[in-house]
Scaffold this motif. Sequence first.
Motif, PDB file in Angstrom:
ATOM      1  N   TYR A   4       0.695  -1.123   0.011  1.00 58.10           N
ATOM      2  CA  TYR A   4       0.152   0.235   0.127  1.00 58.10           C
ATOM      3  C   TYR A   4       0.731   1.467   0.210  1.00 58.10           C
ATOM      4  O   TYR A   4       1.787   1.756   0.729  1.00 58.10           O
ATOM      5  N   LYS A   5       0.416   2.280  -1.149  1.00 52.42           N
ATOM      6  CA  LYS A   5       0.886   3.628  -1.074  1.00 52.42           C
ATOM      7  C   LYS A   5       0.169   4.616  -0.721  1.00 52.42           C
ATOM      8  O   LYS A   5      -1.093   4.422  -1.301  1.00 52.42           O
ATOM      9  N   PRO A   6       0.027   5.901  -0.339  1.00 51.94           N
ATOM     10  CA  PRO A   6      -0.738   6.157  -0.001  1.00 51.94           C
ATOM     11  C   PRO A   6      -1.150   7.817  -1.480  1.00 51.94           C
ATOM     12  O   PRO A   6      -0.390   7.871  -1.808  1.00 51.94           O
ATOM     13  N   THR A   7      -2.222   7.801  -1.322  1.00 50.57           N
ATOM     14  CA  THR A   7      -3.055   8.658  -2.912  1.00 50.57           C
ATOM     15  C   THR A   7      -2.058   9.921  -3.159  1.00 50.57           C
ATOM     16  O   THR A   7      -2.351  10.455  -4.189  1.00 50.57           O
ATOM     17  N   GLY A   8      -1.965  10.179  -1.864  1.00 57.09           N
ATOM     18  CA  GLY A   8      -0.907  11.543  -2.222  1.00 57.09           C
ATOM     19  C   GLY A   8      -1.607  12.884  -2.157  1.00 57.09           C
ATOM     20  O   GLY A   8      -1.457  14.086  -2.241  1.00 57.09           O
ATOM     21  N   PHE A   9      -3.613  12.462  -1.693  1.00 60.25           N
ATOM     22  CA  PHE A   9      -4.296  13.094  -1.454  1.00 60.25           C
ATOM     23  C   PHE A   9      -4.527  13.486  -0.085  1.00 60.25           C
ATOM     24  O   PHE A   9      -4.235  13.011   0.716  1.00 60.25           O
ATOM     25  N   PRO A  10      -5.591  14.710   0.368  1.00 58.60           N
ATOM     26  CA  PRO A  10      -5.303  14.772   1.397  1.00 58.60           C
ATOM     27  C   PRO A  10      -6.713  13.953   2.220  1.00 58.60           C
ATOM     28  O   PRO A  10      -7.017  13.354   1.781  1.00 58.60           O
ATOM     29  N   LYS A  11      -6.495  14.152   3.136  1.00 61.96           N
ATOM     30  CA  LYS A  11      -7.545  12.580   3.853  1.00 61.96           C
ATOM     31  C   LYS A  11      -9.039  13.605   3.785  1.00 61.96           C
ATOM     32  O   LYS A  11     -10.335  12.638   3.999  1.00 61.96           O
ATOM     33  N   HIS A  12      -9.252  15.097   3.421  1.00 60.73           N
ATOM     34  CA  HIS A  12     -10.187  15.171   2.938  1.00 60.73           C
ATOM     35  C   HIS A  12     -10.730  15.493   1.261  1.00 60.73           C
ATOM     36  O   HIS A  12      -9.637  16.305   1.195  1.00 60.73           O
ATOM     37  N   TRP A  13     -11.383  16.174   0.525  1.00 62.66           N
ATOM     38  CA  TRP A  13     -11.930  16.090  -0.451  1.00 62.66           C
ATOM     39  C   TRP A  13     -11.680  18.295  -0.930  1.00 62.66           C
ATOM     40  O   TRP A  13     -11.442  17.976  -2.037  1.00 62.66           O
ATOM     41  N   THR A  14     -11.412  18.527   0.362  1.00 60.56           N
ATOM     42  CA  THR A  14     -11.779  19.718   0.055  1.00 60.56           C
ATOM     43  C   THR A  14     -10.327  20.634  -1.189  1.00 60.56           C
ATOM     44  O   THR A  14      -8.982  20.833   0.207  1.00 60.56           O
ATOM     45  N   LEU A  15     -10.601  20.646  -2.359  1.00 59.27           N
ATOM     46  CA  LEU A  15      -9.446  21.035  -2.286  1.00 59.27           C
ATOM     47  C   LEU A  15      -9.739  22.062  -3.920  1.00 59.27           C
ATOM     48  O   LEU A  15      -8.431  23.382  -4.159  1.00 59.27           O
ATOM     49  N   GLY A  16     -10.977  22.649  -3.840  1.00 64.98           N
ATOM     50  CA  GLY A  16     -11.345  23.939  -4.456  1.00 64.98           C
ATOM     51  C   GLY A  16     -10.917  23.115  -6.131  1.00 64.98           C
ATOM     52  O   GLY A  16     -11.973  24.162  -6.642  1.00 64.98           O
ATOM     53  N   ALA A  17     -11.473  21.722  -5.950  1.00 61.64           N
ATOM     54  CA  ALA A  17     -11.463  20.736  -7.187  1.00 61.64           C
ATOM     55  C   ALA A  17     -13.158  21.485  -7.000  1.00 61.64           C
ATOM     56  O   ALA A  17     -14.027  20.866  -6.195  1.00 61.64           O
ATOM     57  N   GLN A  18     -13.127  20.384  -8.665  1.00 63.24           N
ATOM     58  CA  GLN A  18     -15.137  20.418  -9.077  1.00 63.24           C
ATOM     59  C   GLN A  18     -15.243  19.057  -9.159  1.00 63.24           C
ATOM     60  O   GLN A  18     -16.135  19.032  -9.662  1.00 63.24           O
ATOM     61  N   SER A  19     -14.090  18.993  -9.932  1.00 61.93           N
ATOM     62  CA  SER A  19     -14.908  17.425  -9.909  1.00 61.93           C
ATOM     63  C   SER A  19     -13.464  16.165  -9.299  1.00 61.93           C
ATOM     64  O   SER A  19     -12.119  16.710  -9.424  1.00 61.93           O
ATOM     65  N   GLU A  20     -13.883  14.969 -10.060  1.00 60.75           N
ATOM     66  CA  GLU A  20     -13.082  13.819  -9.047  1.00 60.75           C
ATOM     67  C   GLU A  20     -11.496  14.345 -10.547  1.00 60.75           C
ATOM     68  O   GLU A  20     -10.238  14.001 -10.220  1.00 60.75           O
ATOM     69  N   SER A  21     -12.192  13.572 -11.895  1.00 57.28           N
ATOM     70  CA  SER A  21     -10.914  14.152 -12.887  1.00 57.28           C
ATOM     71  C   SER A  21      -9.984  15.794 -12.503  1.00 57.28           C
ATOM     72  O   SER A  21      -8.489  15.614 -12.960  1.00 57.28           O
ATOM     73  N   GLU A  22     -10.387  16.670 -12.029  1.00 52.79           N
ATOM     74  CA  GLU A  22      -9.695  17.733 -11.823  1.00 52.79           C
ATOM     75  C   GLU A  22      -8.394  17.275 -10.831  1.00 52.79           C
ATOM     76  O   GLU A  22      -7.339  17.925 -10.946  1.00 52.79           O
ATOM     77  N   LEU A  23      -8.819  16.659  -9.653  1.00 53.92           N
ATOM     78  CA  LEU A  23      -8.027  15.931  -8.206  1.00 53.92           C
ATOM     79  C   LEU A  23      -7.420  15.555  -9.075  1.00 53.92           C
ATOM     80  O   LEU A  23      -5.900  15.492  -8.605  1.00 53.92           O
TER      81      LEU A  23
END
Length: 502
Positions: free
Chosen positions: A479-498
């Motif tokens: 297992y390796k971490p995704t590189g995202f924060p624990k919660h979704w709030t990055l100011g992005a509007q879609s999964e593809s943008e993240l």
Amino acid sequence: METRRTVLRFITGTIASSSCGLDALETFARGVGTRDKQPNILCLVGEGLRWDEFSSMDNKLLRTPNMDRIAREGCTFRNAFVVNALCLPSRATMLTGLYSHTTGAVSNIEGKIPARFPLVSDLLQKAGYETAFIGKSHIEGALMEHNWDYYFGFVGQADYYRPTITEGKHGKYSPAKLYEGEYVDTLLTRKAVEWLQQERTKPFCLFLWFYAPHAPFYRPKDMVNDFNGVPIPKPSTFDEDVKGYPGKPRAVADADNKIGSSEVFSDDPRSLEELVKNHYVGVQDNDRNVGAIWQELERQKITGDTAILLSSDHGFFLGEHHLYDKRLMYEPSIRVPMLLRYPGGVKPGTTRDEMVLNLDMAPTLLDIAGLKATSEMQGKSMLPLAEGKSNVEWRQDWLYEYYEYPGFENVRPCRGVRTQRYKLIHFFIDPQEFELYDLKVDPEETDNLYGKPGYEDLTAHLKQRLVELRAQTQDTYEYKPTGFPKHWTLGAQSESELNHRK
């Protein structure tokens, strides 16, 4: 049944240039046999369609006559599961017969199927089938590196009334096109019917993978008022959240996928009633689209020549433990429908209680076509069970895995083993936590037995089985971490943008 498996010829020759696994396909081709008349095949997949969302499963609020017909005319597997309750990994498993840790398609973020692993559609096409994929793939590349005879699909998220979809024939694709005004699954089904109406000299295999009911749960316009005034029962475990999840790990209590507080982009289930009714509408829309397929098969008088396999990429929480979405290893998340209709092979009204998996779908589709699974496939054909055979050696337990963390819904990675009676769940990153349930006496998974006196031997046995199952399935994935924060709030509007930002 065995007389229909007579080998008439062996397929040889070169393989059309593609990025699928050439060595695996050539090895497969040398051992392929065909029946005198191979059946047509339909593979229908729902998006988070639960095993109990059918009137044939005694759901009193839903009416699903067209999907019920598959059960009535075929076999219902009453204990069917996914080995990773997440969209992309599950769909990759369906198409390859392989675990996530084998393909490396372990999450919606790490989602590519390596070229060395052929899809079941590649194998069927090489054996003489005309193949089509219509709907949501969610897999990186949207399966367009494969030589589909017909393709009408998209990767992951779709706008329900303004979807952007790519169309192609014989592995050549037109630019993605915006379709405005028509509900996405109505459009997908219309395209499926149009493709079925084409003249052909080969048997066909159609993968029709619906989008509804997927958050944010937009409804068809003629169903916006369905279930108005219908009371929705509250699950007995719904109040675990306000009680602080007594006895459960912090991994469960801290997960974000809770009704009333979760928010991922426009995905915000604000109440139990809203969530359940919207989900039910999506299921009933699935059913009428299956009805349109039935109508076309009947018009062509080919229902007797067509096998149908229906399942789902995962289950879905509808308020159990105050949860929604999937990912966790509780029953509503991992349990799926599995219906197989095969005229002349499967007796109508058959039921089986063995534990079948989405790993078994690809080998089953091959078996229906009279073909053998590749040596790499980690599932087994369900067809002998559906045929009513009593001497079939079958699994007594199986391995579950989930890896997408940190990120959407904040569900910590876990592995687990499920037997016919017990379930052990291991949240394996620090702080490590466990859950242990006796499903016979506690089917709603409320009493975590891990660490309680009297369960030491059972716990040791299941931990050992977890080790053994990982070894048996060649699980060396780290297992390796995704590189995202624990919660979704990055100011992005879609999964593809993240994903792009990553």
